[in-house]
Design an enzyme around this catalytic site. Structure first.
Site, PDB file in Angstrom:
ATOM      1  N   LYS A  24      -3.799   5.408  -3.711  1.00 30.20           N
ATOM      2  CA  LYS A  24      -5.248   5.088  -4.023  1.00 30.20           C
ATOM      3  C   LYS A  24      -5.811   6.378  -4.090  1.00 30.20           C
ATOM      4  CE  LYS A  24      -9.456   3.169  -2.459  1.00 30.20           C
ATOM      5  NZ  LYS A  24     -10.351   3.049  -1.048  1.00 30.20           N
ATOM      6  N   ALA A  27     -13.211   8.530  -4.383  1.00 33.19           N
ATOM      7  CA  ALA A  27     -14.083   9.569  -4.596  1.00 33.19           C
ATOM      8  C   ALA A  27     -13.988  10.508  -3.534  1.00 33.19           C
ATOM      9  CB  ALA A  27     -15.659   9.011  -4.832  1.00 33.19           C
ATOM     10  N   ALA A  29     -11.301  10.462  -1.020  1.00 32.70           N
ATOM     11  CA  ALA A  29      -9.960  10.860  -0.691  1.00 32.70           C
ATOM     12  C   ALA A  29      -9.011  10.433  -1.656  1.00 32.70           C
ATOM     13  CB  ALA A  29      -9.755  10.446   0.782  1.00 32.70           C
ATOM     14  N   LYS A  30      -7.678  10.933  -1.324  1.00 34.15           N
ATOM     15  CA  LYS A  30      -6.422  10.208  -2.025  1.00 34.15           C
ATOM     16  C   LYS A  30      -5.552   9.876  -0.894  1.00 34.15           C
ATOM     17  CE  LYS A  30      -6.241  13.590  -5.721  1.00 34.15           C
ATOM     18  NZ  LYS A  30      -5.677  14.484  -6.357  1.00 34.15           N
ATOM     19  N   LYS A  69      -3.757  10.422   4.343  1.00 29.82           N
ATOM     20  CA  LYS A  69      -5.141  10.326   3.911  1.00 29.82           C
ATOM     21  C   LYS A  69      -5.414  11.741   3.668  1.00 29.82           C
ATOM     22  CE  LYS A  69      -8.265   7.048   4.553  1.00 29.82           C
ATOM     23  NZ  LYS A  69      -9.555   6.559   5.202  1.00 29.82           N
ATOM     24  N   ASP A 211     -17.136  -0.259   6.918  1.00 34.05           N
ATOM     25  CA  ASP A 211     -16.719  -0.553   5.299  1.00 34.05           C
ATOM     26  C   ASP A 211     -15.679  -1.858   5.274  1.00 34.05           C
ATOM     27  OD1 ASP A 211     -16.345  -0.300   2.523  1.00 34.05           O
ATOM     28  OD2 ASP A 211     -14.673   1.082   2.933  1.00 34.05           O
TER      29      ASP A 211
HETATM   30  P1  AMP Z   1      -8.064   3.647   2.601  1.00 33.25           P
HETATM   31  O1  AMP Z   1      -8.862   4.481   1.731  1.00 33.25           O
HETATM   32  O2  AMP Z   1      -8.025   4.079   3.988  1.00 33.25           O
HETATM   33  O3  AMP Z   1      -9.103   2.369   2.564  1.00 33.25           O
HETATM   34  O4  AMP Z   1      -7.050   3.242   1.989  1.00 33.25           O
HETATM   35  C1  AMP Z   1      -6.711   2.762   0.948  1.00 33.25           C
HETATM   36  C2  AMP Z   1      -5.771   1.871   0.555  1.00 33.25           C
HETATM   37  O5  AMP Z   1      -4.336   2.306   1.116  1.00 33.25           O
HETATM   38  C3  AMP Z   1      -5.872   0.552   1.718  1.00 33.25           C
HETATM   39  O6  AMP Z   1      -6.363  -0.335   0.797  1.00 33.25           O
HETATM   40  C4  AMP Z   1      -4.417   0.024   1.977  1.00 33.25           C
HETATM   41  O7  AMP Z   1      -3.867  -0.686   0.582  1.00 33.25           O
HETATM   42  C5  AMP Z   1      -3.760   1.440   2.137  1.00 33.25           C
HETATM   43  N1  AMP Z   1      -3.531   1.873   3.292  1.00 33.25           N
HETATM   44  C6  AMP Z   1      -4.475   2.631   3.883  1.00 33.25           C
HETATM   45  N2  AMP Z   1      -4.153   2.903   5.451  1.00 33.25           N
HETATM   46  C7  AMP Z   1      -2.974   2.188   5.369  1.00 33.25           C
HETATM   47  C8  AMP Z   1      -2.124   1.680   6.511  1.00 33.25           C
HETATM   48  N3  AMP Z   1      -2.143   2.379   7.720  1.00 33.25           N
HETATM   49  N4  AMP Z   1      -0.902   1.006   6.377  1.00 33.25           N
HETATM   50  C9  AMP Z   1      -0.769   0.376   5.107  1.00 33.25           C
HETATM   51  N5  AMP Z   1      -1.677   0.533   4.165  1.00 33.25           N
HETATM   52  C10 AMP Z   1      -2.672   1.431   4.275  1.00 33.25           C
END
Ligand code: AMP
Length: 308
Positions: A24, A27, A29-30, A69, A211
């Site tokens: 992902k 804006a 984070a990656k 992240k 969120d």
């Molecule tokens: P976030 O920016 O933390 O919402 O992460 C973006 C996407 O990454 C999420 O919608 C999930 O699909 C995946 N993701 C984030 N954290 C996790 C995690 N701990 N385990 C599995 N998938 C994750």
């Protein structure tokens, strides 16, 4: 005090960022995923030919996936302000996750926090997001539609919505998570109640998620637990905070209500199940003031929709 030029150039997380798969790009984070925390060792087998060293993991825990992240530097901010904002957001996210876990809320384990490198390493939850299971759009699509559209969907399009809402528990075919839950005898009502209970548990710790969307809730199977074969894992605590007033909890719930409305056209009934379990989990005394605030927040939301 100026930030050294090398501020972002060295990061212990660099190893993971270089090897991870970008899942992902936001804006702020990656997000990268890796299949393991440790490099796969090359094991030399003397009985085979010298060229045939094989790869193998050393332990089952090293097979568990990792999410990294990366809050990348924002060039539009002053470097020292950016560095301190990044560090405080990461620290807060890690603290919220640790606090939630301490109180029995199911969240990913924090593996490391690298404030200077802008990274947090988390246990990768093996499962599906609630959004995927409910048959919402693919991850990365806009969570919210135009707000007026949401109202129209709910109010006027009932007849056209039967494709994926025929009674309880009907979800589109070809949905791996949903198929697994069905095999386990889990219906949508059950799923909604589990979400409500998970949120009540979270709010009882005074943490506000900030969120709540159906993408930020994951479903993980728990094959060893016969009485509850799956659990709801809350993810992405990057915008979390601590609640002061009932309104804070109500807004958290309202954000999710809107997310449900955008993911699922006739979401009121589903969401009513979430709230019912939430109220039960919280207890009457705590729920009542939040319920009152939730009604006010909804009213304000509708008014804003009408006035733009
Ligand atoms: P976030 O920016 O933390 O919402 O992460 C973006 C996407 O990454 C999420 O919608 C999930 O699909 C995946 N993701 C984030 N954290 C996790 C995690 N701990 N385990 C599995 N998938 C994750």
């Amino acid at each position: 005090m100026s930030t050294p030029a090398s501020y972002y150039s060295y990061s212990p997380s660099k190893y993971y960022l270089e090897r991870g798969e970008l899942i992902k790009q936001g804006a702020e984070a990656k997000v990268f995923a890796l299949s393991s925390l440790f490099p796969t060792p090359r094991i030399y087998n003397p009985s085979s030919s010298p060229s045939s060293s094989s790869s193998s993991s050393t332990s089952s825990s090293s097979n568990k996936g990792v999410i990294v992240k990366y809050r990348f530097p924002k060039r539009y901010r002053h470097p020292s302000l950016d560095a301190s904002l990044t560090a405080s957001r990461l620290t807060f996210e890690a603290r919220s996750l640790a606090r939630a876990a301490r109180y029995g809320v199911t969240v990913p384990r924090v593996l490391w926090v690298d404030e200077k490198g802008g990274c947090i390493g988390l246990e990768k939850v093996q499962g599906w997001s609630v959004r995927e299971v409910l048959g919402g759009g693919a991850e990365g699509e806009m969570e919210y539609q135009d707000e007026e559209e949401i109202e129209l969907d709910i109010d006027t399009n009932d007849d056209e919505r039967d494709v994926d809402v025929q009674g309880e528990g009907e979800v589109e075919e070809g949905n791996e998570g949903w198929d697994k839950l069905k095999q386990l005898g889990v219906g949508r009502d059950h799923l909604m109640r589990s979400i409500g209970s998970a949120l009540a548990k979270l709010h009882l710790t005074t943490i506000i998620h900030g969120d709540l969307t159906t993408s930020n809730m994951m479903i993980r199977l728990t094959p060893d637990n016969k009485s509850h074969p799956y659990e709801i894992v809350l993810i992405d605590f990057g915008l979390s905070s601590t609640a002061q007033f009932p309104e804070n909890y109500a807004v958290d719930l309202y954000v999710l209500e809107r997310a449900f409305a955008s993911t699922h056209p006739r979401s009121e009934k589903l969401y009513a199940g979430v709230l019912e379990a939430y109220a039960k989990g919280l207890g009457e005394k705590k729920w009542k003031p939040i319920e009152t605030k939730l009604k006010e927040v909804r009213k304000r939301g509708r008014k804003r929709d009408m006035t733009g």
